[in-house]
Design an enzyme around this catalytic site. Structure first.
Site, mmCIF file in Angstrom:
data_model
loop_
_atom_site.group_PDB
_atom_site.id
_atom_site.type_symbol
_atom_site.label_atom_id
_atom_site.label_comp_id
_atom_site.label_asym_id
_atom_site.label_seq_id
_atom_site.Cartn_x
_atom_site.Cartn_y
_atom_site.Cartn_z
ATOM 1 N N LYS A 1 -9.855 1.203 -2.268
ATOM 2 C CA LYS A 1 -10.020 0.738 -0.873
ATOM 3 C C LYS A 1 -11.402 1.142 -0.345
ATOM 4 O O LYS A 1 -11.779 2.326 -0.415
ATOM 5 C CB LYS A 1 -8.913 1.348 -0.010
ATOM 6 C CG LYS A 1 -8.875 0.856 1.426
ATOM 7 C CD LYS A 1 -7.660 1.466 2.137
ATOM 8 C CE LYS A 1 -7.464 0.927 3.539
ATOM 9 N NZ LYS A 1 -6.264 1.489 4.193
ATOM 10 N N GLU B 1 0.854 -1.197 0.000
ATOM 11 C CA GLU B 1 0.000 0.000 0.000
ATOM 12 C C GLU B 1 0.891 1.249 0.000
ATOM 13 O O GLU B 1 1.925 1.275 0.677
ATOM 14 C CB GLU B 1 -0.882 -0.013 1.255
ATOM 15 C CG GLU B 1 -1.926 1.091 1.284
ATOM 16 C CD GLU B 1 -2.813 1.044 2.534
ATOM 17 O OE1 GLU B 1 -2.394 0.460 3.551
ATOM 18 O OE2 GLU B 1 -3.921 1.606 2.484
ATOM 19 N N CYS C 1 -5.282 -3.497 2.985
ATOM 20 C CA CYS C 1 -4.964 -3.182 4.381
ATOM 21 C C CYS C 1 -6.152 -3.356 5.337
ATOM 22 O O CYS C 1 -6.538 -4.479 5.635
ATOM 23 C CB CYS C 1 -4.374 -1.768 4.437
ATOM 24 S SG CYS C 1 -3.371 -1.484 5.903
#
Ligand SMILES: NC(=O)CC(=O)C(=O)O
Length: 266
Positions: free
Chosen positions: A113, A40, A153
């Protein structure tokens, strides 16, 4: 298929991070990787959140996208490009976007995301929603090894995201878990996603102390569908690389048909 997860300790100079990413992608290729994933924010992790916004590219193209496409084409490798900042319709906020390039350098998937990290414990405080616009779409793509699902994440904490993709052979997670939360939860969550979805999980992380002062946990790893950690790094830059064994995955699904035993609506 041999897959690699690249770990970085990105600094505040994007050009330096690009050079590091290139070196590690070439190393993955030289070790036989056919697919590699970057972490990321690999190009901008060393910056403060408010400065990251200034490096956002239009989704129609930019230098980070050109770099990823060119590396994929030159190395003849599928590259899951960690995340890069892409402009949104809101000039104050960016998408934290994961772009996938095939071995011809064609972009074949984009995932923004969905779940935005928020954490405070009196010493550390993170509020991604201040600068990031959340995505809305669950994304997976077809490959030579079957379906590959994407998460980024904090998404790791939301098992329904991966369940809603349908059975995947591989879940890929570029990440930058904090040292504090990673130490407590990272491996357990990754192994849980592998066990419950009976698939491989490949996680590439940031791992070390960044110029911004933030410390990340690292521990990039590949986990098999039985939940076993096949290979794992500690902190610092580097890569993990290993083969996926799809026959072993199918045997686990046949021996323990938990995916077939799901009862929807219960
Ligand atoms: N940094 C993140 O997005 C997530 C994280 O550190 C955590 O979930 O813990």
């Amino acid at each position: 298929m041999k897959v690699a997860a690249i770990q970085m300790v990105s600094v505040s100079k994007p050009d330096t991070n690009i050079q590091t990413a290139e070196r590690l992608l070439r190393q993955a290729k030289s070790q036989g990787a056919e697919l590699a994933v970057l972490p990321e924010y690999w190009s901008i992790m060393g910056l403060r959140d408010t400065d990251k916004v200034n490096f956002a590219e239009p989704s129609s193209g930019g230098s980070l996208q050109s770099f990823l496409a060119q590396m994929a084409r030159e190395l003849q490798m599928t590259i899951i490009g960690g995340t890069i900042p892409l402009q949104s319709e809101d000039s104050q906020k960016i998408y934290n976007a994961c772009l996938v390039y095939d071995a011809n350098g064609m972009q074949i998937a984009r995932y923004d995301k969905i779940h935005l990290f928020g954490f405070q414990n009196g010493e550390e405080s993170y509020q991604e929603s201040n600068t990031i616009k959340e995505g809305d779409d669950i994304v997976s793509f077809e490959s030579a090894i079957g379906k590959i699902g994407l998460g980024v994440c904090y998404d790791l904490r939301f098992p329904e995201l991966f369940r809603n993709m349908g059975p995947c052979s591989l879940l890929v997670l570029p990440a930058a878990f904090t040292y504090t939360t990673g130490q407590a939860h990272w491996e357990i969550l990754l192994r849980a996603r592998a066990i419950e979805n009976q698939c491989y999980v490949l996680a590439s992380a940031q791992g070390g102390i960044h110029d911004s002062g933030r410390r990340t946990w690292g521990h990039s790893m590949l986990i098999d569908p039985w939940g076993k950690v096949i290979t794992c790094l500690d902190e610092g830059e580097g890569l993990v690389i290993a083969d996926l064994d799809l026959d072993a995955m199918l045997k686990i699904r046949s021996n323990l048909p938990a995916l077939k035993h799901r009862r929807f609506g219960c």
